[in-house]
Design a protein around this motif. Structure first.
Motif, PDB file in Angstrom:
ATOM      1  N   CYS A 189       0.831  -1.206   0.000  1.00  0.00           N
ATOM      2  CA  CYS A 189       0.000   0.000   0.000  1.00  0.00           C
ATOM      3  C   CYS A 189       0.863   1.253   0.000  1.00  0.00           C
ATOM      4  CB  CYS A 189      -0.897   0.031   1.238  1.00  0.00           C
ATOM      5  SG  CYS A 189      -2.210  -1.214   1.269  1.00  0.00           S
ATOM      6  N   CYS A 220      -3.571   0.370  -3.098  1.00  0.00           N
ATOM      7  CA  CYS A 220      -3.016  -0.865  -2.548  1.00  0.00           C
ATOM      8  C   CYS A 220      -3.148  -1.948  -3.613  1.00  0.00           C
ATOM      9  CB  CYS A 220      -3.776  -1.333  -1.310  1.00  0.00           C
ATOM     10  SG  CYS A 220      -3.682  -0.264   0.126  1.00  0.00           S
ATOM     11  N   MET A 266      -7.035   3.171  -0.682  1.00  0.00           N
ATOM     12  CA  MET A 266      -7.137   3.510   0.732  1.00  0.00           C
ATOM     13  C   MET A 266      -8.031   4.740   0.905  1.00  0.00           C
ATOM     14  SD  MET A 266      -3.157   3.178   1.955  1.00  0.00           S
ATOM     15  CE  MET A 266      -2.486   4.246   0.648  1.00  0.00           C
ATOM     16  N   VAL A 281      -5.493   3.564   9.798  1.00  0.00           N
ATOM     17  CA  VAL A 281      -6.553   2.863   9.073  1.00  0.00           C
ATOM     18  C   VAL A 281      -6.436   1.372   9.359  1.00  0.00           C
ATOM     19  CG1 VAL A 281      -7.349   2.190   6.761  1.00  0.00           C
ATOM     20  CG2 VAL A 281      -6.825   4.572   7.240  1.00  0.00           C
ATOM     21  N   TYR A 308      -7.218  -2.292   8.013  1.00  0.00           N
ATOM     22  CA  TYR A 308      -7.498  -3.012   6.767  1.00  0.00           C
ATOM     23  C   TYR A 308      -7.898  -4.435   7.128  1.00  0.00           C
ATOM     24  CZ  TYR A 308      -6.758  -5.171   2.159  1.00  0.00           C
ATOM     25  OH  TYR A 308      -6.911  -5.866   0.986  1.00  0.00           O
ATOM     26  N   ARG A 357     -13.204  -3.022   3.263  1.00  0.00           N
ATOM     27  CA  ARG A 357     -12.044  -3.504   4.016  1.00  0.00           C
ATOM     28  C   ARG A 357     -11.412  -2.454   4.921  1.00  0.00           C
ATOM     29  NH1 ARG A 357      -9.816  -6.602  -1.277  1.00  0.00           N
ATOM     30  NH2 ARG A 357     -10.853  -8.596  -0.932  1.00  0.00           N
ATOM     31  N   PHE A 358     -11.725  -1.173   4.726  1.00  0.00           N
ATOM     32  CA  PHE A 358     -11.032  -0.125   5.460  1.00  0.00           C
ATOM     33  C   PHE A 358     -11.919   0.475   6.535  1.00  0.00           C
ATOM     34  CE2 PHE A 358      -8.750  -0.165   1.391  1.00  0.00           C
ATOM     35  CZ  PHE A 358      -7.427  -0.167   1.836  1.00  0.00           C
ATOM     36  N   THR A 361     -11.493   3.704   9.387  1.00  0.00           N
ATOM     37  CA  THR A 361     -10.670   4.805   9.870  1.00  0.00           C
ATOM     38  C   THR A 361     -10.740   4.878  11.390  1.00  0.00           C
ATOM     39  OG1 THR A 361     -11.024   6.043   7.828  1.00  0.00           O
ATOM     40  CG2 THR A 361     -10.292   7.292   9.748  1.00  0.00           C
TER      41      THR A 361
END
Length: 531
Positions: free
Chosen positions: A281, A301, A318, A359, A361, A370-371, A373
């Motif tokens: 990433c 990524c 991202m 973040v 993942y 998938r992310f 924060t």
């Protein structure tokens, strides 16, 4: 001490409400930050967690005095030092997470942009650097509360290695790959082996030298996946031959000085530890190092499965642009992306727009989901910063010196504070081991006992302790072990039957943190040694 020095960002109180199916609110805590040391005396460029629980912190020499003093009778005398030939300050330290105390260590030769990893005995093997350190090999043997310190060996590397990467191998040696102006690899200890040309390092070189600190991952088939700039290969370290080349990764350069990051995603007993995937990433625009103007960092990524037929890149974005981020494998089998900048490149004064927001993942989620924060840190961490997983599950974050020397004022000053980030998995009712193995043998069964109020699902996950520097955790791996159904043993205890990883290609000999994970909540790890 003012309130700023005691600042704790209670992200657990700052929660994100996500509306689930049927309109029911699902609340996800975002983690919290605390400053654990206000002035460590050095700015951490390299860091590693030893099996005695202490953390080795290492900067560079040739930088003048630090703010951490050596004992008066233990000053550092080095006529080759470019800044201070008689130096009574430390450039390495030992941090204890239990007491938050810092003890100075004495390193002689220049460790600037060096590399390393723990060996099978738990000794930190540290290689290369700049100037008088470019061929050096150094050892640090953890000793708990003792007076252990750096030992610099008389013998050294066969070639000078500045910005190289290390990976421990199944035979117990370390491979050292690349370095500035070096297109070879070698082994430590050499055991009669020489240096070997790696075509990838020539192919991936450019005017910025974007092939430094190559990403090196030991795959479960006993071969190496090596990535530099945007290209990669499968390397057979037993024959010292390239077994396979891979398609070029789309997007920007990914290695130093463009400074993306990489992990091999966790291996699992559920598929016999065979489904190895590599995640890379971030990075920088080409030219951001040669012509510093704050160009935006990469936002992408890529994932690749190196041992699959027709392996290729699967790309995603991202939430933020990021370079100089650190990617840490968590006991939950997720990846934490932390530290970094939104623009520029590595190098003195090249970073702009610090990215303070970590973040999460989640590799097993569907693409597009998938992310997550997390809570932002109050401290920017850019060039020469580090992040390490601690046995208690927190992330230790240190360093950040975007200047040639210690510069304690102005834009992005040299950072001497150490922080700890507590991810959301550190909730109440954390499980604890009441019995855990101290040693494991490959493929052998063992039993652990976990205490917790209630347990529907228990995982046992093993995490290595890598050396972290320049956005790459050298030797990092995480293994989800085979476990049976938890068996109630009374008194809130549950017995779990498990099995150690099958081979040294899956788990090279050495110390690992064994974490209990109960219904998503992570307990403190127990150190185990395998091999």
């Amino acid at each position: 001490m003012g309130w700023e020095d005691r600042l704790v960002v209670w992200g657990l109180a700052i929660q994100l409400v996500i509306w689930g199916w049927g309109g029911a609110p699902v609340v996800e805590a975002q983690g919290y930050w605390e400053t654990v040391v206000n002035n460590a005396g050095i700015s951490t460029m390299h860091s590693a967690v030893a099996h005695d629980g202490n953390v080795v912190l290492l900067d560079r020499t040739n930088v003048g005095p630090s703010q951490l003093k050596l004992a008066p009778d233990n000053c550092r005398d080095n006529l080759a030092d470019r800044s201070l030939k008689h130096d009574c300050t430390a450039h390495s330290a030992l941090f204890s997470p239990n007491s938050n105390k810092v003890r100075p260590l004495k390193v002689i030769t220049d460790t600037w942009c060096s590399s390393g990893q723990f060996d099978g005995s738990g000794k930190l093997v540290q290689t290369g650097g700049d100037a008088d350190g470019v061929k050096k090999i150094r050892h640090f043997t953890p000793c708990g509360k003792g007076a252990c310190d750096w030992v610099e060996l008389n013998g050294g590397l066969q070639e000078g290695r500045w910005y190289a990467s290390n990976q421990i191998l199944p035979d117990g040696t370390q491979i050292v790959v690349g370095g500035r102006g070096v297109a070879t690899l070698e082994y430590v200890p050499a055991n009669g082996r020489g240096t070997y040309y790696l075509p990838l390092l020539s192919k991936s070189n450019d005017a910025q030298m974007d092939n430094l600190y190559p990403f090196v991952h030991l795959l479960p088939n006993n071969q190496l996946y090596i990535f530099a700039n945007r290209d990669s290969c499968l390397y057979d370290w037993k024959t010292n031959k390239v077994a396979r080349d891979y398609p070029t990764m789309p997007g920007e350069p990914r290695n130093y000085p463009s400074a993306g990051s990489s992990v091999m995603l966790p291996l699992s007993a559920s598929n016999d530890f065979g489904n190895a995937e590599v995640l890379i990433c971030g990075g920088a625009q080409y030219g951001a190092y040669l012509n510093p103007a704050g160009q935006p960092a990469s936002q992408s990524c890529g994932r690749i499965t190196p041992l699959a037929a027709g392996a290729g890149w699967v790309m995603e974005n991202m939430p933020q642009r990021r370079l100089m981020g650190d990617m840490i494998l968590l006991p939950t089998r997720d990846v934490l992306i932390i530290n970094g900048a939104g623009g520029g490149a590595q190098g003195w004064g090249n970073a702009v727009n610090p990215v303070k927001t970590p973040v999460l993942y989640k590799p097993n989620n569907a693409a597009g989901a998938r992310f997550q924060t997390l809570t932002a840190s109050p401290v920017p961490r850019v060039y020469h910063s580090t992040a390490n997983l601690l046995p208690d599950g927190r992330i230790l974050v240190a360093g950040s010196n975007t200047h040639q020397f210690y510069t304690l004022t102005g834009y992005l000053p040299t950072e001497l504070r150490i922080e700890a980030f507590s991810p959301p998995y550190l909730a109440s009712n954390r499980p604890t081991f009441t019995a855990a193995p101290g040693g494991l043998k490959h493929g052998a069964g063992f039993t652990a006992t976990v205490k917790v109020d209630n347990a529907k699902h228990i995982e046992l996950n093993m995490a290595s302790a890598p050396l972290v520097t320049h956005s790459f955790a050298q030797g990092q791996r995480l293994l989800q072990l085979q476990v049976g159904a938890p068996i109630a043993a009374g008194g809130g205890k549950f017995r779990v039957d498990s099995k150690a990883p099958p081979t040294s290609a899956v788990a090279p000999a050495g110390y690992y943190m064994l974490f209990p994970l109960v219904d998503g909540i992570v307990g403190s790890a127990s150190w185990v040694r395998i091999g």
